[in-house]
Write a protein that holds these residues in place. Structure first.
Motif, PDB file in Angstrom:
ATOM      1  N   LEU A 219     -43.217  31.188 -14.865  1.00 55.50           N
ATOM      2  CA  LEU A 219     -43.167  30.353 -13.670  1.00 55.50           C
ATOM      3  C   LEU A 219     -44.535  29.730 -13.438  1.00 55.50           C
ATOM      4  O   LEU A 219     -45.549  30.430 -13.422  1.00 55.50           O
TER       5      LEU A 219
ATOM      6  N   ARG B 186     -40.104  21.665 -27.102  1.00 58.72           N
ATOM      7  CA  ARG B 186     -39.440  22.167 -25.900  1.00 58.72           C
ATOM      8  C   ARG B 186     -38.045  21.585 -25.780  1.00 58.72           C
ATOM      9  O   ARG B 186     -37.729  20.555 -26.390  1.00 58.72           O
TER      10      ARG B 186
ATOM     11  N   PRO C 102     -35.614  20.844 -22.484  1.00 57.18           N
ATOM     12  CA  PRO C 102     -35.252  20.905 -21.063  1.00 57.18           C
ATOM     13  C   PRO C 102     -33.775  21.247 -20.910  1.00 57.18           C
ATOM     14  O   PRO C 102     -32.978  20.999 -21.825  1.00 57.18           O
TER      15      PRO C 102
ATOM     16  N   PRO D 239     -41.560  19.539 -12.033  1.00 53.90           N
ATOM     17  CA  PRO D 239     -40.293  20.214 -12.366  1.00 53.90           C
ATOM     18  C   PRO D 239     -39.648  19.661 -13.639  1.00 53.90           C
ATOM     19  O   PRO D 239     -38.869  20.385 -14.289  1.00 53.90           O
TER      20      PRO D 239
ATOM     21  N   ASP E  41     -40.993  19.324 -16.351  1.00 53.12           N
ATOM     22  CA  ASP E  41     -41.529  20.087 -17.482  1.00 53.12           C
ATOM     23  C   ASP E  41     -40.841  21.439 -17.650  1.00 53.12           C
ATOM     24  O   ASP E  41     -41.178  22.194 -18.567  1.00 53.12           O
ATOM     25  N   THR E  42     -39.897  21.735 -16.793  1.00 46.51           N
ATOM     26  CA  THR E  42     -39.106  22.951 -16.947  1.00 46.51           C
ATOM     27  C   THR E  42     -38.301  22.878 -18.237  1.00 46.51           C
ATOM     28  O   THR E  42     -37.592  21.897 -18.482  1.00 46.51           O
TER      29      THR E  42
ATOM     30  N   GLN F 197     -38.719  30.698 -21.720  1.00 43.97           N
ATOM     31  CA  GLN F 197     -38.357  29.849 -20.588  1.00 43.97           C
ATOM     32  C   GLN F 197     -39.566  29.658 -19.683  1.00 43.97           C
ATOM     33  O   GLN F 197     -40.199  30.641 -19.281  1.00 43.97           O
ATOM     34  N   VAL F 198     -39.859  28.423 -19.348  1.00 47.24           N
ATOM     35  CA  VAL F 198     -40.887  28.110 -18.365  1.00 47.24           C
ATOM     36  C   VAL F 198     -40.259  27.262 -17.274  1.00 47.24           C
ATOM     37  O   VAL F 198     -39.657  26.226 -17.549  1.00 47.24           O
ATOM     38  N   THR F 199     -40.378  27.717 -16.048  1.00 45.39           N
ATOM     39  CA  THR F 199     -39.855  26.996 -14.896  1.00 45.39           C
ATOM     40  C   THR F 199     -41.017  26.522 -14.034  1.00 45.39           C
ATOM     41  O   THR F 199     -41.942  27.297 -13.747  1.00 45.39           O
ATOM     42  N   VAL F 200     -40.972  25.248 -13.665  1.00 43.87           N
ATOM     43  CA  VAL F 200     -41.991  24.685 -12.776  1.00 43.87           C
ATOM     44  C   VAL F 200     -41.381  24.560 -11.395  1.00 43.87           C
ATOM     45  O   VAL F 200     -40.438  23.790 -11.181  1.00 43.87           O
ATOM     46  N   SER F 201     -41.908  25.346 -10.483  1.00 46.81           N
ATOM     47  CA  SER F 201     -41.363  25.375  -9.133  1.00 46.81           C
ATOM     48  C   SER F 201     -42.388  25.971  -8.186  1.00 46.81           C
ATOM     49  O   SER F 201     -43.171  26.850  -8.570  1.00 46.81           O
TER      50      SER F 201
END
Length: 118
Positions: free
Chosen positions: A11, A40, A42, A89, A91-92, A113-117
């Motif tokens: 995250l 990556r 998405p 977001p 880039d998630t 998994q990478v989440t941008v939030s």
């Protein structure tokens, strides 16, 4: 058999820098003519190549992400690192490391998994 393993935070807050490391075993990242990529995917979209670092240490990035991307390496630890700045977001994604270039990929990591939030 080369094995790649991604690691890093799952995250990231918007506007911060995403940083992931790919640790390679079973082979050296300095082996002649080997290139090491970040890719990556998405959610609901196809694979997107981000960039690579070569056996000599030179790097090359996707034009669409070049202004925000840096790929470096630590030969003593046999790993290479992705930094993506000013994330949003969009880039998630699941981020993969792999041996090779968009012309020909070989071994892949399992992905992280990478989440941008916020």
């Amino acid at each position: 058999q080369v094995h790649l393993q991604e690691s890093g935070p799952g995250l990231v807050k918007p506007s911060q820098t995403l940083s992931l490391t790919c640790t390679v075993s079973g082979g050296s990242i300095t082996t002649n003519y080997y290139y090491w990529s970040w890719i990556r995917q998405p959610p609901g979209k196809g694979l997107e190549w981000i960039g690579y670092i070569g056996y000599s240490g030179s790097s090359y990035y996707s034009p669409s992400l070049k202004s925000r991307t840096s790929i470096s390496r630590d030969t003593s630890k046999n790993h290479f690192t992705l930094q993506l700045s000013s994330v949003t977001p969009e880039d998630t994604a699941v981020y993969y490391c792999a041996r090779g270039t968009p012309v020909d990929f070989g071994s892949w990591g399992q992905g992280t998994q990478v989440t941008v939030s916020s």
